[in-house]
Design an enzyme around this catalytic site. Structure first.
Site, PDB file in Angstrom:
ATOM      1  N   CYS A 156      14.372  60.295 -16.289  1.00  0.00           N
ATOM      2  CA  CYS A 156      13.282  59.892 -15.398  1.00  0.00           C
ATOM      3  C   CYS A 156      12.867  61.021 -14.453  1.00  0.00           C
ATOM      4  O   CYS A 156      12.281  60.776 -13.393  1.00  0.00           O
ATOM      5  CB  CYS A 156      13.653  58.629 -14.619  1.00  0.00           C
ATOM      6  SG  CYS A 156      14.064  57.250 -15.705  1.00  0.00           S
ATOM      7  N   GLY A 209       9.138  51.733 -17.109  1.00  0.00           N
ATOM      8  CA  GLY A 209       7.917  52.508 -17.281  1.00  0.00           C
ATOM      9  C   GLY A 209       6.835  51.592 -17.804  1.00  0.00           C
ATOM     10  O   GLY A 209       6.991  50.996 -18.875  1.00  0.00           O
TER      11      GLY A 209
END
Length: 221
Positions: free
Chosen positions: A185, A156
């Site tokens: 996620c 990320g």
């Protein structure tokens, strides 16, 4: 790239420091790589949806400005934060993500583990039935991208004025239970693994050093 091994640090403290470092950068500021381990925390990306947190319990959920959905950080996980000027590397974001993932693949290869990319799902995955199988991963059927796979590294990032922060987390030897409290996620039912659960014994310090070296190689100008 200067590598700083910071040890265990609170997530909010580390994110604030990354923001401050990035905001204060000039074209002459050197790139850095921060290697960190966080106490238990769930983090939500900028587009993170609350329904992907199934039941946080006693673990805090922190909103953040990185990309992606919800993930978990905790002891036994190596988190790498590259603080880079992409103009200096003359690369764009897509290439940057590819290089980070390749560094994780390199690190896993050093343990004899074959990691895999999954189309449109950033991060690195391993075969659950045989993480050491070197065969090429064939795309799963539509709606079954993760069939037979476990996620071992989550990605990320944030890019501000061509400068990067946030990064990648490699699961080494964790309590994996908190991952069952979220859709990792944003993917319901996605299995999460670490090196220990697939049969690899590694310390945090060793894995951090290997990942840092691989990132230095892959992110060199």
């Amino acid at each position: 790239m200067r590598v700083l091994t910071l040890g265990r640090r609170e997530y909010a403290e580390t994110e604030a420091a990354m923001r401050a470092f990035t905001a204060a950068r000039s074209p002459e500021t050197g790139d850095e790589l921060w290697m960190v381990e966080h106490p238990p925390v769930f983090t939500q990306g900028v587009a993170g949806r609350d329904e992907h947190v199934l039941g946080a319990g006693d673990i805090a959920v922190v909103r953040t400005n990185r990309g992606g959905q919800v993930t978990y950080h905790g002891p036994g996980q190596v988190v790498a934060y590259p603080l880079l000027d992409l103009r200096r590397l003359s690369i764009y974001v897509k290439e940057y993500v590819f290089r980070i993932e390749q560094a994780v693949l390199d690190t896993l290869e050093g343990y004899g583990v074959t990691g895999h990319r999954v189309r449109s799902a950033p991060g690195i995955y391993v075969r659950l039935d045989d993480p050491f199988d070197h065969a090429v991963l064939r795309p799963g059927p539509e709606g079954a991208l993760f069939e037979g796979l476990g996620k071992i590294a989550a990605l990320g990032i944030k890019v501000s004025n061509h400068c990067t922060y946030h990064g990648v987390a490699l699961n080494v030897a964790m309590d994996l239970e908190p991952f069952t409290r979220i859709d990792p996620c944003g993917y319901a039912g996605l299995r999460t693994v670490d090196l220990r659960s697939i049969g690899v014994a590694a310390t945090w310090d060793e894995a951090a050093a290997r990942l840092a070296a691989a990132l230095q190689r892959r992110l060199a100008a």
